[in-house]
Design a protein around this motif. Structure first.
Motif, PDB file in Angstrom:
ATOM      1  N   SER A 136       0.829  -1.208   0.000  1.00  0.00           N
ATOM      2  CA  SER A 136       0.000   0.000   0.000  1.00  0.00           C
ATOM      3  C   SER A 136       0.859   1.252   0.000  1.00  0.00           C
ATOM      4  N   ALA A 137       1.955   1.219   0.756  1.00  0.00           N
ATOM      5  CA  ALA A 137       2.852   2.374   0.801  1.00  0.00           C
ATOM      6  C   ALA A 137       3.461   2.651  -0.569  1.00  0.00           C
ATOM      7  N   GLU A 138       3.860   1.600  -1.248  1.00  0.00           N
ATOM      8  CA  GLU A 138       4.443   1.769  -2.590  1.00  0.00           C
ATOM      9  C   GLU A 138       3.411   2.316  -3.572  1.00  0.00           C
ATOM     10  N   GLU A 139       2.161   1.857  -3.450  1.00  0.00           N
ATOM     11  CA  GLU A 139       1.114   2.368  -4.333  1.00  0.00           C
ATOM     12  C   GLU A 139       0.826   3.840  -4.036  1.00  0.00           C
ATOM     13  N   ALA A 140       0.826   4.195  -2.768  1.00  0.00           N
ATOM     14  CA  ALA A 140       0.628   5.600  -2.404  1.00  0.00           C
ATOM     15  C   ALA A 140       1.734   6.471  -2.970  1.00  0.00           C
ATOM     16  N   MET A 141       2.962   5.994  -2.908  1.00  0.00           N
ATOM     17  CA  MET A 141       4.080   6.738  -3.467  1.00  0.00           C
ATOM     18  C   MET A 141       3.943   6.862  -4.975  1.00  0.00           C
ATOM     19  N   ARG A 142       3.505   5.805  -5.621  1.00  0.00           N
ATOM     20  CA  ARG A 142       3.346   5.827  -7.079  1.00  0.00           C
ATOM     21  C   ARG A 142       2.309   6.855  -7.504  1.00  0.00           C
ATOM     22  N   ARG A 143       1.290   7.044  -6.668  1.00  0.00           N
ATOM     23  CA  ARG A 143       0.208   7.963  -6.977  1.00  0.00           C
ATOM     24  C   ARG A 143       0.490   9.396  -6.524  1.00  0.00           C
ATOM     25  N   GLY A 144       1.628   9.639  -5.910  1.00  0.00           N
ATOM     26  CA  GLY A 144       1.954  10.969  -5.416  1.00  0.00           C
ATOM     27  C   GLY A 144       1.983  12.012  -6.523  1.00  0.00           C
ATOM     28  N   ARG A 145       1.588  13.234  -6.195  1.00  0.00           N
ATOM     29  CA  ARG A 145       1.505  14.314  -7.178  1.00  0.00           C
ATOM     30  C   ARG A 145       2.171  15.569  -6.631  1.00  0.00           C
ATOM     31  N   GLU A 146       2.513  16.460  -7.539  1.00  0.00           N
ATOM     32  CA  GLU A 146       3.058  17.748  -7.134  1.00  0.00           C
ATOM     33  C   GLU A 146       1.967  18.587  -6.474  1.00  0.00           C
ATOM     34  N   GLU A 147       2.398  19.582  -5.700  1.00  0.00           N
ATOM     35  CA  GLU A 147       1.456  20.467  -5.029  1.00  0.00           C
ATOM     36  C   GLU A 147       1.529  21.856  -5.642  1.00  0.00           C
ATOM     37  N   SER A 148       0.379  22.462  -5.859  1.00  0.00           N
ATOM     38  CA  SER A 148       0.313  23.783  -6.466  1.00  0.00           C
ATOM     39  C   SER A 148       1.066  24.827  -5.648  1.00  0.00           C
ATOM     40  N   SER A 149       1.962  25.545  -6.306  1.00  0.00           N
ATOM     41  CA  SER A 149       2.690  26.611  -5.620  1.00  0.00           C
ATOM     42  C   SER A 149       1.776  27.791  -5.315  1.00  0.00           C
ATOM     43  N   ARG A 150       0.763  27.998  -6.139  1.00  0.00           N
ATOM     44  CA  ARG A 150      -0.168  29.097  -5.885  1.00  0.00           C
ATOM     45  C   ARG A 150      -0.907  28.887  -4.561  1.00  0.00           C
ATOM     46  N   ALA A 151      -1.375  27.653  -4.329  1.00  0.00           N
ATOM     47  CA  ALA A 151      -2.102  27.376  -3.083  1.00  0.00           C
ATOM     48  C   ALA A 151      -1.228  27.646  -1.866  1.00  0.00           C
ATOM     49  N   GLY A 152       0.034  27.265  -1.957  1.00  0.00           N
ATOM     50  CA  GLY A 152       0.931  27.459  -0.825  1.00  0.00           C
ATOM     51  C   GLY A 152       1.205  28.914  -0.507  1.00  0.00           C
ATOM     52  N   GLY A 153       1.084  29.775  -1.516  1.00  0.00           N
ATOM     53  CA  GLY A 153       1.383  31.183  -1.320  1.00  0.00           C
ATOM     54  C   GLY A 153       0.177  32.057  -1.067  1.00  0.00           C
ATOM     55  N   GLU A 154      -1.011  31.468  -1.018  1.00  0.00           N
ATOM     56  CA  GLU A 154      -2.236  32.245  -0.808  1.00  0.00           C
ATOM     57  C   GLU A 154      -2.590  32.367   0.664  1.00  0.00           C
ATOM     58  N   PRO A 155      -3.015  33.544   1.124  1.00  0.00           N
ATOM     59  CA  PRO A 155      -3.525  33.664   2.494  1.00  0.00           C
ATOM     60  C   PRO A 155      -4.800  32.839   2.664  1.00  0.00           C
ATOM     61  N   TRP A 156      -4.909  32.187   3.800  1.00  0.00           N
ATOM     62  CA  TRP A 156      -6.139  31.442   4.081  1.00  0.00           C
ATOM     63  C   TRP A 156      -7.296  32.431   4.141  1.00  0.00           C
ATOM     64  N   PRO A 157      -8.388  32.205   3.384  1.00  0.00           N
ATOM     65  CA  PRO A 157      -9.353  33.279   3.147  1.00  0.00           C
ATOM     66  C   PRO A 157     -10.381  33.543   4.234  1.00  0.00           C
ATOM     67  N   LEU A 158     -10.599  32.631   5.153  1.00  0.00           N
ATOM     68  CA  LEU A 158     -11.629  32.876   6.159  1.00  0.00           C
ATOM     69  C   LEU A 158     -11.131  33.883   7.201  1.00  0.00           C
TER      70      LEU A 158
END
Length: 221
Positions: A136-158
Motif C-alpha cells: 500500500s505504501a508503494e502504491e501511495a508513493m506511485r500515486r503521489g503528485r506535485e502540489e500547487s505553488s499558488r495554493a501554498g502562497g495564498e492567504p487562508w481566506p476565512l
C-alpha cells in the motif's frame, strides 16, 4: 446515514482514503474522496474547495474530514456546505490570513520536528508510511503528485473559524508531525483537547477500521 467528505493531504490523492471508505460504507454511510486539483500550478485554495463541493453535489448530512495539508481546505468546505461536523486528522490548523508556506514557522512546527528528531528522517517509508503495509505504501508513493505553488502562497481566506462543531485527531505514532506539537496547536488555535488514535501519519491506510469507529462516533456525539 451521513456523507463523509474526505480531503487528502499534500501531494496525495483520493485513493489514500479507499480503505477507510470501505469501512464507512460497510457501516451504512456514503463517502466522497475527490482528487484535489493540486497538480495544477494555477490552482488555489478556492479551487481546491470548489472541486470538493462539486464532488459532493446535493448530498447532505455532511461530515468533512481533512488530513494534514487538507486542513487548509476542509474548513472552507465545511463552511460552505454547513457541515454537521468538521474533523482534522493530523491537520495543519490554519489561522485567518495565514499562507500555507508560512505555517511551518508561524506555528513552530519546524522547531518541534527538529527537537523531536523527525526532521532527520528523509525516507518517506519511515516518516509517512512506517506502519502502512509495504504494498500500500508503494502504491501511495506511485500515486503521489506535485502540489500547487499558488495554493501554498495564498492567504487562508476565512476571517474566523467556521461555526461548525470541530474535532481534532492526533496520530500517536506520527513520525512527520510530533504528536505533542499537535496537541498544543489544537488547544491554542481551536481550544480543543485532541482525540487520539494509534498509528502513524497515514492512519487511514494503516488503521482504517479504528479510524472509521472514531469518525462514526462523532455522529453520536
Amino acid at each position: 446515514m451521513a456523507t463523509f467528505v474526505l480531503i487528502h493531504g499534500g501531494g496525495d490523492s483520493g485513493w489514500s482514503w479507499h480503505l477507510l471508505e470501505a469501512e464507512l460504507r460497510s457501516r451504512g454511510h456514503e463517502t466522497v474522496a475527490p482528487d484535489l486539483p493540486s497538480d495544477h500550478p494555477s490552482a488555489g485554495l478556492g479551487d481546491y474547495a470548489d472541486a470538493v463541493i462539486e464532488a459532493v453535489g446535493e448530498r447532505r448530512n455532511v461530515v468533512v474530514v481533512g488530513h494534514s495539508y487538507g486542513a487548509f481546505t476542509a474548513p472552507l468546505v465545511a463552511d460552505r456546505l454547513r457541515a454537521d461536523v468538521l474533523v482534522l486528522l493530523a491537520g495543519m490548523i490554519p489561522a485567518p490570513g495565514e499562507r500555507p508556506d508560512d505555517w511551518w514557522e508561524a506555528t513552530g512546527c519546524n522547531q518541534a520536528r527538529e527537537a523531536a528528531g523527525l526532521s532527520a528522517i528523509e525516507d518517506p517509508f519511515e516518516s509517512f508510511y512506517h506502519d502502512v503495509p509495504r504494498k500500500s505504501a508503494e502504491e501511495a508513493m506511485r500515486r503521489g503528485r506535485e502540489e500547487s505553488s499558488r495554493a501554498g502562497g495564498e492567504p487562508w481566506p476565512l476571517t474566523a473559524w467556521p461555526d461548525t462543531p470541530t474535532k481534532f485527531i492526533v496520530c500517536k505514532d506520527d513520525r512527520f508531525f510530533p504528536p505533542e506539537f499537535f496537541r498544543g496547536l489544537a488547544r491554542e488555535r481551536l481550544g480543543l483537547v485532541a482525540d487520539e488514535i494509534g498509528g502513524g501519519h497515514c492512519v487511514a491506510l494503516s488503521r482504517p477500521q479504528e479510524l472509521a469507529e472514531l469518525l462514526v462516533g462523532y455522529l453520536r456525539d
